[in-house]
Design a protein around this motif. Sequence first.
Motif, PDB file in Angstrom:
ATOM      1  N   UNK A  92       5.720   2.789  -1.011  1.00 17.77           N
ATOM      2  CA  UNK A  92       6.170   3.482   0.201  1.00 17.77           C
ATOM      3  C   UNK A  92       7.364   2.761   0.824  1.00 17.77           C
ATOM      4  N   UNK A  93       7.291   1.458   0.893  1.00 12.86           N
ATOM      5  CA  UNK A  93       8.379   0.673   1.476  1.00 12.86           C
ATOM      6  C   UNK A  93       9.624   0.751   0.595  1.00 12.86           C
ATOM      7  N   UNK A  94       9.437   0.595  -0.700  1.00 15.87           N
ATOM      8  CA  UNK A  94      10.569   0.598  -1.638  1.00 15.87           C
ATOM      9  C   UNK A  94      11.281   1.947  -1.641  1.00 15.87           C
ATOM     10  N   UNK A  95      10.520   3.033  -1.588  1.00 10.45           N
ATOM     11  CA  UNK A  95      11.113   4.372  -1.694  1.00 10.45           C
ATOM     12  C   UNK A  95      11.576   4.942  -0.356  1.00 10.45           C
ATOM     13  N   UNK A  96      11.081   4.392   0.734  1.00 10.46           N
ATOM     14  CA  UNK A  96      11.389   4.962   2.038  1.00 10.46           C
ATOM     15  C   UNK A  96      10.526   6.168   2.364  1.00 10.46           C
ATOM     16  N   UNK A  97       9.520   6.420   1.543  1.00 10.89           N
ATOM     17  CA  UNK A  97       8.614   7.558   1.767  1.00 10.89           C
ATOM     18  C   UNK A  97       7.503   7.176   2.734  1.00 10.89           C
ATOM     19  N   UNK A  98       7.070   8.144   3.504  1.00 11.26           N
ATOM     20  CA  UNK A  98       5.908   7.977   4.374  1.00 11.26           C
ATOM     21  C   UNK A  98       4.740   8.700   3.724  1.00 11.26           C
ATOM     22  N   UNK A  99       3.569   8.082   3.705  1.00 13.16           N
ATOM     23  CA  UNK A  99       2.417   8.743   3.084  1.00 13.16           C
ATOM     24  C   UNK A  99       1.953   9.954   3.900  1.00 13.16           C
ATOM     25  N   UNK A 100       1.362  10.935   3.240  1.00 13.38           N
ATOM     26  CA  UNK A 100       0.864  12.120   3.939  1.00 13.38           C
ATOM     27  C   UNK A 100      -0.489  11.883   4.612  1.00 13.38           C
TER      28      UNK A 100
ATOM     29  N   UNK B 289      13.615   9.649  -8.333  1.00 14.62           N
ATOM     30  CA  UNK B 289      12.447  10.057  -7.592  1.00 14.62           C
ATOM     31  C   UNK B 289      12.447   9.448  -6.196  1.00 14.62           C
ATOM     32  N   UNK B 290      12.872   8.182  -6.074  1.00 16.87           N
ATOM     33  CA  UNK B 290      12.843   7.524  -4.771  1.00 16.87           C
ATOM     34  C   UNK B 290      13.638   8.311  -3.736  1.00 16.87           C
ATOM     35  N   UNK B 291      14.817   8.799  -4.111  1.00 11.87           N
ATOM     36  CA  UNK B 291      15.622   9.577  -3.174  1.00 11.87           C
ATOM     37  C   UNK B 291      14.924  10.883  -2.805  1.00 11.87           C
ATOM     38  N   UNK B 292      14.305  11.519  -3.772  1.00 11.93           N
ATOM     39  CA  UNK B 292      13.617  12.789  -3.528  1.00 11.93           C
ATOM     40  C   UNK B 292      12.350  12.608  -2.711  1.00 11.93           C
ATOM     41  N   UNK B 293      11.718  11.433  -2.800  1.00  6.35           N
ATOM     42  CA  UNK B 293      10.451  11.197  -2.123  1.00  6.35           C
ATOM     43  C   UNK B 293      10.641  10.690  -0.698  1.00  6.35           C
ATOM     44  N   UNK B 294      11.833  10.225  -0.356  1.00  3.79           N
ATOM     45  CA  UNK B 294      12.056   9.674   0.979  1.00  3.79           C
ATOM     46  C   UNK B 294      11.725  10.722   2.039  1.00  3.79           C
ATOM     47  N   UNK B 295      11.055  10.299   3.082  1.00  3.13           N
ATOM     48  CA  UNK B 295      10.678  11.189   4.165  1.00  3.13           C
ATOM     49  C   UNK B 295       9.169  11.221   4.344  1.00  3.13           C
ATOM     50  N   UNK B 296       8.729  11.952   5.320  1.00  2.00           N
ATOM     51  CA  UNK B 296       7.313  11.983   5.661  1.00  2.00           C
ATOM     52  C   UNK B 296       6.534  12.892   4.730  1.00  2.00           C
ATOM     53  N   UNK B 297       5.484  12.314   4.120  1.00  2.00           N
ATOM     54  CA  UNK B 297       4.526  13.107   3.366  1.00  2.00           C
ATOM     55  C   UNK B 297       4.959  13.575   1.992  1.00  2.00           C
ATOM     56  N   UNK B 298       6.071  13.075   1.471  1.00  2.00           N
ATOM     57  CA  UNK B 298       6.540  13.564   0.176  1.00  2.00           C
ATOM     58  C   UNK B 298       5.926  12.840  -1.016  1.00  2.00           C
ATOM     59  N   UNK B 299       5.246  11.733  -0.783  1.00  2.00           N
ATOM     60  CA  UNK B 299       4.707  10.924  -1.865  1.00  2.00           C
ATOM     61  C   UNK B 299       3.320  10.429  -1.496  1.00  2.00           C
TER      62      UNK B 299
ATOM     63  N   UNK C 258      -0.704  18.717   4.135  1.00  2.00           N
ATOM     64  CA  UNK C 258       0.664  18.267   3.894  1.00  2.00           C
ATOM     65  C   UNK C 258       0.799  17.843   2.436  1.00  2.00           C
ATOM     66  N   UNK C 259       0.827  18.793   1.500  1.00  2.00           N
ATOM     67  CA  UNK C 259       0.866  18.443   0.075  1.00  2.00           C
ATOM     68  C   UNK C 259       2.127  17.648  -0.276  1.00  2.00           C
ATOM     69  N   UNK C 260       1.958  16.515  -0.932  1.00  2.00           N
ATOM     70  CA  UNK C 260       3.133  15.719  -1.317  1.00  2.00           C
ATOM     71  C   UNK C 260       3.882  16.345  -2.486  1.00  2.00           C
ATOM     72  N   UNK C 261       5.182  16.082  -2.549  1.00  2.00           N
ATOM     73  CA  UNK C 261       5.980  16.528  -3.694  1.00  2.00           C
ATOM     74  C   UNK C 261       5.586  15.752  -4.944  1.00  2.00           C
ATOM     75  N   UNK C 262       5.262  14.467  -4.745  1.00  2.00           N
ATOM     76  CA  UNK C 262       4.947  13.587  -5.865  1.00  2.00           C
ATOM     77  C   UNK C 262       3.623  12.873  -5.613  1.00  2.00           C
ATOM     78  N   UNK C 263       2.855  12.679  -6.668  1.00  2.00           N
ATOM     79  CA  UNK C 263       1.652  11.855  -6.619  1.00  2.00           C
ATOM     80  C   UNK C 263       1.798  10.805  -7.706  1.00  2.00           C
ATOM     81  N   UNK C 264       1.714   9.550  -7.296  1.00  2.00           N
ATOM     82  CA  UNK C 264       1.800   8.445  -8.244  1.00  2.00           C
ATOM     83  C   UNK C 264       0.421   7.834  -8.429  1.00  2.00           C
ATOM     84  N   UNK C 265       0.124   7.439  -9.645  1.00  2.00           N
ATOM     85  CA  UNK C 265      -1.160   6.801  -9.935  1.00  2.00           C
ATOM     86  C   UNK C 265      -0.878   5.423 -10.516  1.00  2.00           C
ATOM     87  N   UNK C 266      -1.408   4.414  -9.858  1.00  2.00           N
ATOM     88  CA  UNK C 266      -1.264   3.036 -10.333  1.00  2.00           C
ATOM     89  C   UNK C 266      -2.461   2.719 -11.223  1.00  2.00           C
ATOM     90  N   UNK C 267      -2.252   2.611 -12.534  1.00  2.00           N
ATOM     91  CA  UNK C 267      -3.377   2.380 -13.446  1.00  2.00           C
ATOM     92  C   UNK C 267      -3.874   0.933 -13.477  1.00  2.00           C
TER      93      UNK C 267
END
Length: 84
Positions: free
Chosen positions: A21-29, A1-11, A62-71
């Motif tokens: 965000x830092x770990x995956x290299x993803x930028x929030x939308x 998932x981290x590779x797929x989420x890298x980039x702007x707005x994907x997560x 800018x709909x993200x590809x992935x949405x993570x929820x921290x419980x």
Amino acid sequence: MARSAAGRGNLYVWGYASQVYVISGAWPPSRYVHHVPLSQHFAVDPAFRERRARLLADLNANPPKFIGVDPSGRGFQDRLEREF
């Protein structure tokens, strides 16, 4: 998932785990990388409603590809709702 989420707005991560965000290299939308400013439990003014509306507008634009929820924050929120 981290590779797929890298980039702007994907997560988008809801909760306390904004370090993802830092770990995956993803930028929030959205500018809101943490849920606390969006919560009525932590709001000191009614502007949290405007922040929520802005978040939804950002996610719709800018709909993200992935949405993570921290419980991990759920227990604290339950306690606040019970005691306050």
